[in-house]
Design a protein around this motif. Structure first.
Motif, mmCIF file in Angstrom:
data_model
loop_
_atom_site.group_PDB
_atom_site.id
_atom_site.type_symbol
_atom_site.label_atom_id
_atom_site.label_comp_id
_atom_site.label_asym_id
_atom_site.label_seq_id
_atom_site.Cartn_x
_atom_site.Cartn_y
_atom_site.Cartn_z
ATOM 1 N N CYS A 693 0.823 -1.204 0.000
ATOM 2 C CA CYS A 693 0.000 0.000 0.000
ATOM 3 C C CYS A 693 0.858 1.256 0.000
ATOM 4 O O CYS A 693 2.049 1.235 0.323
ATOM 5 C CB CYS A 693 -0.955 0.012 1.190
ATOM 6 N N LEU A 694 0.228 2.384 -0.397
ATOM 7 C CA LEU A 694 0.769 3.721 -0.206
ATOM 8 C C LEU A 694 -0.065 4.376 0.884
ATOM 9 O O LEU A 694 -1.302 4.421 0.786
ATOM 10 C CB LEU A 694 0.692 4.539 -1.494
ATOM 11 N N ALA A 695 0.587 4.904 1.918
ATOM 12 C CA ALA A 695 -0.125 5.475 3.066
ATOM 13 C C ALA A 695 0.204 6.956 3.186
ATOM 14 O O ALA A 695 1.365 7.353 3.181
ATOM 15 C CB ALA A 695 0.265 4.744 4.348
ATOM 16 N N GLY A 696 -0.831 7.800 3.288
ATOM 17 C CA GLY A 696 -0.653 9.236 3.473
ATOM 18 C C GLY A 696 -0.234 9.555 4.898
ATOM 19 O O GLY A 696 -0.813 9.012 5.850
ATOM 20 N N LYS A 697 0.757 10.433 5.041
ATOM 21 C CA LYS A 697 1.286 10.745 6.381
ATOM 22 C C LYS A 697 0.330 11.615 7.178
ATOM 23 O O LYS A 697 0.136 11.419 8.376
ATOM 24 C CB LYS A 697 2.645 11.449 6.265
ATOM 25 N N ARG A 698 -0.294 12.604 6.515
ATOM 26 C CA ARG A 698 -1.127 13.554 7.267
ATOM 27 C C ARG A 698 -2.567 13.069 7.409
ATOM 28 O O ARG A 698 -3.101 12.976 8.504
ATOM 29 C CB ARG A 698 -1.125 14.922 6.565
ATOM 30 N N HIS A 699 -3.180 12.759 6.259
ATOM 31 C CA HIS A 699 -4.610 12.431 6.276
ATOM 32 C C HIS A 699 -4.883 10.943 6.446
ATOM 33 O O HIS A 699 -6.042 10.528 6.538
ATOM 34 C CB HIS A 699 -5.281 12.936 4.996
ATOM 35 N N LYS A 700 -3.797 10.138 6.430
ATOM 36 C CA LYS A 700 -3.893 8.700 6.694
ATOM 37 C C LYS A 700 -4.687 7.930 5.640
ATOM 38 O O LYS A 700 -5.117 6.809 5.888
ATOM 39 C CB LYS A 700 -4.500 8.423 8.080
ATOM 40 N N HIS A 701 -4.892 8.546 4.456
ATOM 41 C CA HIS A 701 -5.584 7.789 3.407
ATOM 42 C C HIS A 701 -4.639 6.708 2.874
ATOM 43 O O HIS A 701 -3.453 6.945 2.699
ATOM 44 C CB HIS A 701 -6.015 8.703 2.266
ATOM 45 N N ILE A 702 -5.186 5.534 2.625
ATOM 46 C CA ILE A 702 -4.362 4.401 2.192
ATOM 47 C C ILE A 702 -4.877 3.857 0.858
ATOM 48 O O ILE A 702 -6.094 3.647 0.689
ATOM 49 C CB ILE A 702 -4.371 3.276 3.257
ATOM 50 N N TYR A 703 -3.960 3.678 -0.079
ATOM 51 C CA TYR A 703 -4.263 3.003 -1.343
ATOM 52 C C TYR A 703 -3.666 1.604 -1.272
ATOM 53 O O TYR A 703 -2.442 1.450 -1.213
ATOM 54 C CB TYR A 703 -3.658 3.756 -2.522
ATOM 55 N N ARG A 704 -4.539 0.578 -1.277
ATOM 56 C CA ARG A 704 -4.077 -0.802 -1.132
ATOM 57 C C ARG A 704 -4.211 -1.581 -2.440
ATOM 58 O O ARG A 704 -5.105 -1.308 -3.248
ATOM 59 C CB ARG A 704 -4.871 -1.532 -0.048
ATOM 60 N N LEU A 705 -3.339 -2.572 -2.586
ATOM 61 C CA LEU A 705 -3.467 -3.515 -3.690
ATOM 62 C C LEU A 705 -4.859 -4.142 -3.643
ATOM 63 O O LEU A 705 -5.311 -4.595 -2.595
ATOM 64 C CB LEU A 705 -2.405 -4.609 -3.533
ATOM 65 N N GLY A 706 -5.550 -4.120 -4.792
ATOM 66 C CA GLY A 706 -6.885 -4.707 -4.849
ATOM 67 C C GLY A 706 -8.010 -3.715 -4.649
ATOM 68 O O GLY A 706 -9.177 -4.048 -4.897
ATOM 69 N N ASP A 707 -7.696 -2.478 -4.208
ATOM 70 C CA ASP A 707 -8.749 -1.480 -4.007
ATOM 71 C C ASP A 707 -9.325 -1.034 -5.345
ATOM 72 O O ASP A 707 -8.591 -0.870 -6.328
ATOM 73 C CB ASP A 707 -8.188 -0.246 -3.291
ATOM 74 N N PRO A 708 -10.652 -0.782 -5.402
ATOM 75 C CA PRO A 708 -11.237 -0.210 -6.621
ATOM 76 C C PRO A 708 -10.826 1.253 -6.758
ATOM 77 O O PRO A 708 -10.637 1.953 -5.760
ATOM 78 C CB PRO A 708 -12.749 -0.349 -6.381
ATOM 79 N N LEU A 709 -10.683 1.704 -7.991
ATOM 80 C CA LEU A 709 -10.256 3.075 -8.237
ATOM 81 C C LEU A 709 -10.814 3.523 -9.582
ATOM 82 O O LEU A 709 -10.836 2.744 -10.541
ATOM 83 C CB LEU A 709 -8.722 3.142 -8.255
ATOM 84 N N THR A 710 -11.284 4.761 -9.651
ATOM 85 C CA THR A 710 -11.760 5.334 -10.908
ATOM 86 C C THR A 710 -10.716 6.310 -11.424
ATOM 87 O O THR A 710 -10.271 7.197 -10.690
ATOM 88 C CB THR A 710 -13.110 6.050 -10.713
ATOM 89 N N VAL A 711 -10.306 6.117 -12.662
ATOM 90 C CA VAL A 711 -9.199 6.904 -13.211
ATOM 91 C C VAL A 711 -9.574 7.494 -14.566
ATOM 92 O O VAL A 711 -10.483 7.019 -15.249
ATOM 93 C CB VAL A 711 -7.925 6.048 -13.361
ATOM 94 N N ARG A 712 -8.821 8.530 -14.934
ATOM 95 C CA ARG A 712 -8.933 9.137 -16.262
ATOM 96 C C ARG A 712 -7.640 8.871 -17.019
ATOM 97 O O ARG A 712 -6.555 8.936 -16.447
ATOM 98 C CB ARG A 712 -9.178 10.639 -16.139
ATOM 99 N N ILE A 713 -7.755 8.568 -18.319
ATOM 100 C CA ILE A 713 -6.568 8.326 -19.145
ATOM 101 C C ILE A 713 -5.886 9.669 -19.402
ATOM 102 O O ILE A 713 -6.488 10.573 -19.997
ATOM 103 C CB ILE A 713 -6.930 7.653 -20.487
ATOM 104 N N ALA A 714 -4.640 9.800 -18.970
ATOM 105 C CA ALA A 714 -3.924 11.077 -19.085
ATOM 106 C C ALA A 714 -2.940 11.082 -20.242
ATOM 107 O O ALA A 714 -2.901 12.036 -21.024
ATOM 108 C CB ALA A 714 -3.193 11.379 -17.776
#
Length: 729
Positions: A693-714
C-alpha cells in the motif's frame, strides 16, 4: 571491442590534493569527510597514511578537523573498512575479497554484482563499473562493509563480454547521431559515428551494437546492425520488441532453402513401417488463426464400453535430422514466439505450416500415443508408435464448442464421447491435487496495418479442456514410459517438464494478502490439502472484481515450470512424471523427447546427462524470453488501443503498488496504467512494501493492492509502452 583492456579510473597519487577541499575554508561535514576518506583509501589500497597525511590529501586545513579525521580513522577501523598497520598508521582493509560473477546494469544506476557461488547481489556504483554491460562476467573487489550501509564492489576486470545489441530510435543532427534507447539496463544513449549509420534516418527504429565505451566518455560508441523501419510502424515496432529480447525477427534464407529441398511425397516404404490410421476418424481442434497443427485426435470403438483414443503428434524429427542446418536453427530459437499479430516460427514455414502440419485431407506422418479406455476413462492399455494419418476435419475451438453445447454437427458422436472422457480425466486430475489455473488471455482484433480495433478475452471452455486433457495424458504417458524403471535397471537421461513446490514464505505472504478480501488459504499440511484450498480460493474469486488480481498473485507465488533431466514431478499438474511431447513444431524440447524415445525404444544406451542439462537450461531460458516478448507486444497494443481514448474515465482495480505510484488495471479491457505518486498531491505518501500500500502521512488515506479506483486516461507513451492515469474527480 576487448573490454578487458578498457581503462579504469586514474589512481590518486600520494601528495596530490583531492578534489574534496571545501571552498572558502568552510568546515567539512563528517558525512562528507567519511566519504572522502574512504575514497582516498580505496583508490590506493596498498598505501599507508597517518591522520595528518589524510587531512592534507582530502583538503583539511582546520587543526580541529584534522583531529576529527583521526577519530574517523579509528571509527572506520572498528567498522572493518580500514586496518591499523602500526600505531597511528592506516591502510585500506581489502580483506582479500576478490570475486568473479555476473554484472547487472540498470538504467536507474542500481547496478549489481551477482557472485558465481550464488551469494546475494552486491551494489556497484556507476563510477566503479568499468563500463561493464549487463550480463558481462566480471572480476570485482568487494569493499569492507561499513555499519548501516549496504555492501559494495568495484569492477576490476571484465572477464567475458556478453555480445549484446540495443534497440531504440535514431536522432541525427548535422554533426552527430545517437540511438535513444528504452533499454532498462542502459541509461546512456549510444553515440553513432556518421560513417556507421547504414542509411538510417532520424526517427528510424534501429538495432545497434556497442563497439567501445572509453573510460572517460559519457556515452558508449556503437554501430548500426539493422534498420527496422520508421518508429510507430507496426512491423518496425514488433521487430523491435523481438530484438529487444534478443529474439530473431526474420528467418535465415539458407535455412528456408534447406527446408524447400525436403520432398513432400511420403514413400510407400515409409508408410509400410508405420501403423496405418488413415481409415480411422481423426480431426484437429485449434484456434481460428492457427496454421501449424501439431496434434490430432482419433476415436474408434473397440468393444462394449471400450474405446481407442489416438493422440497423434506431427513427426517433425522424421524431417529434421540432428545437427542439420534446420536443426541448428531450431536449437537456437528453442521455441516459436507468439506476438499479438504474428507467429515467429521455430521451424521454417514449409515445415511448420505445410509438411509437418496435420492439415485436413492430407496424409501425414505422426508419432502417436494410443490409449485403450473404458467408459470411466480408466486406462486399460497404451502404446507409443509411429503412424500415418489422414485428418477428416479441421475444427476451430468455437466449432467444437458449438457441437458440445448443441449436440449437432460433423463427427458429433466422436466429439461428444471424447468430451465425456476428458471431463472424467479432468475431474480425477483435480481430485489428485492438480491446481485449476484456468486464466483468460487478452486478445485483440486488429486491422491489416496492425492497428488494434478492439480488445476481447479468450477463455477456456470444454473444447479447450477436451484437447488439453488428452495432451496431458500423452505427455504423462511418454514420461512414465522412460522414467519409470525397475529397481535393477539404471535410469536413462530424459527431458522432463518439472514444477517445484511453492516457496512457503511466498505462500504465507499470499495468504495474508487475500485475507483482506475475506478469503482464507491454508498454507500448511499435506500437498493435497494445500492444493484443494488453492482451488477453492480460485473458485470463490471467480466473477468478483478481484478475480484477476488474486489469480495473478497466486501464479506469482508459484515456482516456474522448467525443463530438466532431474525429475522431481510437476506440482501444478500433480503428476510424478511429466514431459513435453505434443508440440514439436513449436518447441525444441518436444523434438528432443521424440528422439530420445526413439533411441531408447531401439535399446540404445543413455545419452550424456550434462549435455542435455545444457539443452534444458537453454530451452527454459528461451521460453522465458519468448513469454516476455509476448507480454511486451500485448502491452504495446494496449497502449496503442488506449491512445485514442485520452480523457475518458474508467473503473479499475489497483493491480500493483510501488514507491513511484499505483498500477491500475481497467475492468473493461484489462489495460494497465500508472498513477504516478507525484500526481497524488493531496498528501505525502509513503510506500509500505509489506502491506502492499501507499499510506498518506497527514490524512492517513491508504491506497491498497486490490482497491477499486476510478481513473482518467492522461497519457499514452508508446515508446515506453506505458499508460499514465490520473484519479478521476
Amino acid at each position: 571491442m576487448n573490454k578487458n583492456k578498457a581503462p579504469g579510473r586514474q589512481k590518486q597519487g600520494r601528495g596530490k590534493q583531492a578534489k574534496n577541499k571545501p571552498d572558502g575554508g568552510q568546515r567539512m561535514k563528517k558525512e562528507r569527510m567519511a566519504q572522502a576518506v574512504v575514497e582516498l583509501f580505496r583508490r590506493d589500497a596498498k598505501s599507508v597514511y597517518n591522520y595528518k597525511q589524510v587531512g592534507k590529501l582530502i583538503g583539511l586545513e582546520d587543526p580541529a578537523q584534522k583531529l576529527q579525521a583521526l577519530d574517523l580513522l579509528y571509527e572506520l577501523t572498528e567498522d572493518g573498512i580500514l586496518a591499523e598497520t602500526d600505531h597511528g598508521r592506516f591502510r585500506y582493509n581489502s580483506l582479500g575479497t576478490i570475486a568473479a560473477g555476473t554484472f547487472q546494469r540498470r538504467s536507474n544506476g542500481n547496478n549489481a554484482f551477482i557472485p558465481e557461488d550464488g551469494g546475494v547481489s552486491i551494489r556497484v556504483a556507476e563510477r566503479n563499473s568499468l563500463h561493464a554491460m549487463d550480463g558481462d562476467r566480471v572480476k570485482v573487489q568487494l569493499f569492507a562493509r561499513r555499519k548501516g550501509t549496504e555492501p559494495e564492489a568495484e569492477v576490476l576486470e571484465i572477464l567475458e563480454s556478453k555480445d549484446r545489441t540495443y534497440v531504440g530510435t535514431l536522432q541525427i543532427s548535422h554533426d552527430f547521431a545517437f540511438l535513444v534507447t528504452e533499454d532498462k539496463t542502459l541509461a546512456n544513449d549510444i553515440f553513432i559515428p556518421k560513417g556507421q549509420l547504414k542509411g538510417g534516418k532520424s526517427g528510424d527504429k534501429a538495432i545497434v551494437r556497442i563497439l567501445e565505451w572509453p573510460g572517460n566518455a559519457k556515452n558508449p560508441i556503437g554501430e548500426i546492425v539493422d534498420i527496422l523501419g520508421v518508429a510507430g510502424d507496426n512491423n518496425a515496432e514488433m521487430h523491435a520488441i523481438l530484438a529487444e529480447f534478443g529474439l530473431p525477427y526474420k528467418y535465415p534464407e539458407k535455412v528456408e532453402r534447406a527446408a524447400d529441398g525436403i520432398p513432400e511425397k511420403i514413400s510407400e516404404e515409409e508408410i509400410a513401417k508405420r501403423e496405418d490410421f488413415r481409415g480411422v476418424t481423426t480431426f484437429t481442434i485449434d484456434p481460428r488463426d492457427a496454421k501449424d497443427f501439431d496434434d490430432a485426435l482419433s476415436l474408434r470403438k473397440t468393444g462394449d464400453g471400450k474405446w481407442e483414443v489416438g493422440v497423434h503428434i506431427a513427426d517433425v524429427t522424421h524431417y529434421v535430422r540432428p545437427g542439420d542446418i534446420i536443426d541448428e536453427e531450431a536449437v537456437k530459437r528453442a521455441t516459436s514466439v507468439y506476438l499479438v499479430d504474428r507467429t515467429i516460427p521455430m521451424l521454417p514455414e514449409r515445415l511448420s505450416n505445410k509438411l509437418c502440419s496435420l492439415r485436413q485431407d492430407e496424409e501425414k506422418l505422426c508419432y502417436s500415443v494410443i490409449f485403450e479406455l473404458n467408459d470411466r476413462a480408466e486406462m486399460l492399455a497404451s502404446r507409443i508408435v509411429r503412424t500415418v494419418i489422414r485428418s477428416n476435419r479441421r475444427f476451430t475451438y468455437e466449432e467444437a464448442q458449438d457441437i458440445i453445447e448443441t449436440g449437432e454437427g460433423d463427427f458429433r458422436d466422436e466429439i461428444l464421447k471424447l468430451n465425456a472422457l476428458a471431463g472424467i480425466l479432468r475431474k480425477k486430475r483435480f481430485a489428485d491435487g492438480a491446481i485449476d489455473f484456468d486464466r483468460y488471455e487478452v486478445k485483440f482484433e486488429i486491422d491489416d496495418r496492425g492497428k488494434p480495433l478492439n480488445v476481447y478475452f479468450k477463455e477456456s471452455k470444454e473444447a479447450n479442456h477436451l484437447v488439453e486433457e488428452f495432451m496431458l495424458l500423452a505427455n504423462r504417458n511418454v514420461a512414465e514410459a522412460v522414467g519409470k524403471t525397475p529397481k535393477a535397471k539404471s535410469k536413462k537421461t530424459f527431458v522432463y517438464r518439472i514444477h517445484e513446490q511453492p516457496d512457503p514464505d511466498k505462500m504465507q505472504n499470499f495468504a495474508e494478502f487475500i485475507s483482506r478480501f475475506g478469503y482464507k488459504l491454508k498454507t500448511t499440511g499435506s500437498k493435497s490439502d494445500i492444493t484443494k484450498n488453492i482451488n477453492a480460493l480460485l473458485d470463490k474469486a471467480k466473477g468478483r472484481p478481484e478475480q484477476n488480481l488474486i489469480e495473478t498473485l497466486a501464479v506469482r507465488s508459484m515456482q516456474k515450470a522448467v525443463y530438466s533431466t532431474q525429475n522431481i514431478g510437476h506440482y501444478g499438474l500433480a503428476f510424478p512424471f511429466y514431459t513435453h511431447f505434443t508440440s514439436p513444431i513449436r518447441r525444441y524440447p518436444d523434438m528432443m523427447v521424440h528422439r530420445l524415445l526413439e533411441r531408447y525404444t531401439r535399446g540404445d544406451k543413455s545419452v550424456n546427462r550434462e549435455e542435455y542439462d545444457d539443452y534444458c537450461d537453454h530451452c527454459s531460458a528461451m521460453e522465458q524470453l519468448a513469454a516476455n516478448a509476448e507480454r511486451s507486444s500485448v502491452k504495446y497494443k494496449q497502449v496503442e488501443f488506449m491512445s485514442s481514448r485520452i480523457g475518458l474515465v474508467y473503473d479499475g482495480v489497483i493491480s500493483g503498488v510501488t514507491e513511484w505510484g499505483l498500477y491500475v488495471e481497467l475492468n473493461e479491457n484489462k489495460c494497465e496504467g500508472l498513477v504516478p505518486v507525484r500526481d497524488l498531491d493531496d498528501d505525502f505518501y509513503e510506500f509500505d512494501e509489506k502491506n502492499y500500500c501507499l499510506a498518506g502521512k497527514r490524512h492517513k488515506h491508504i491506497y491498497r493492492l486490490g482497491d477499486p479506483l476510478t481513473v482518467r486516461i492522461a497519457r499514452a507513451n508508446l515508446q515506453r509502452k506505458q499508460l499514465d492515469f490520473v484519479l478521476a474527480e
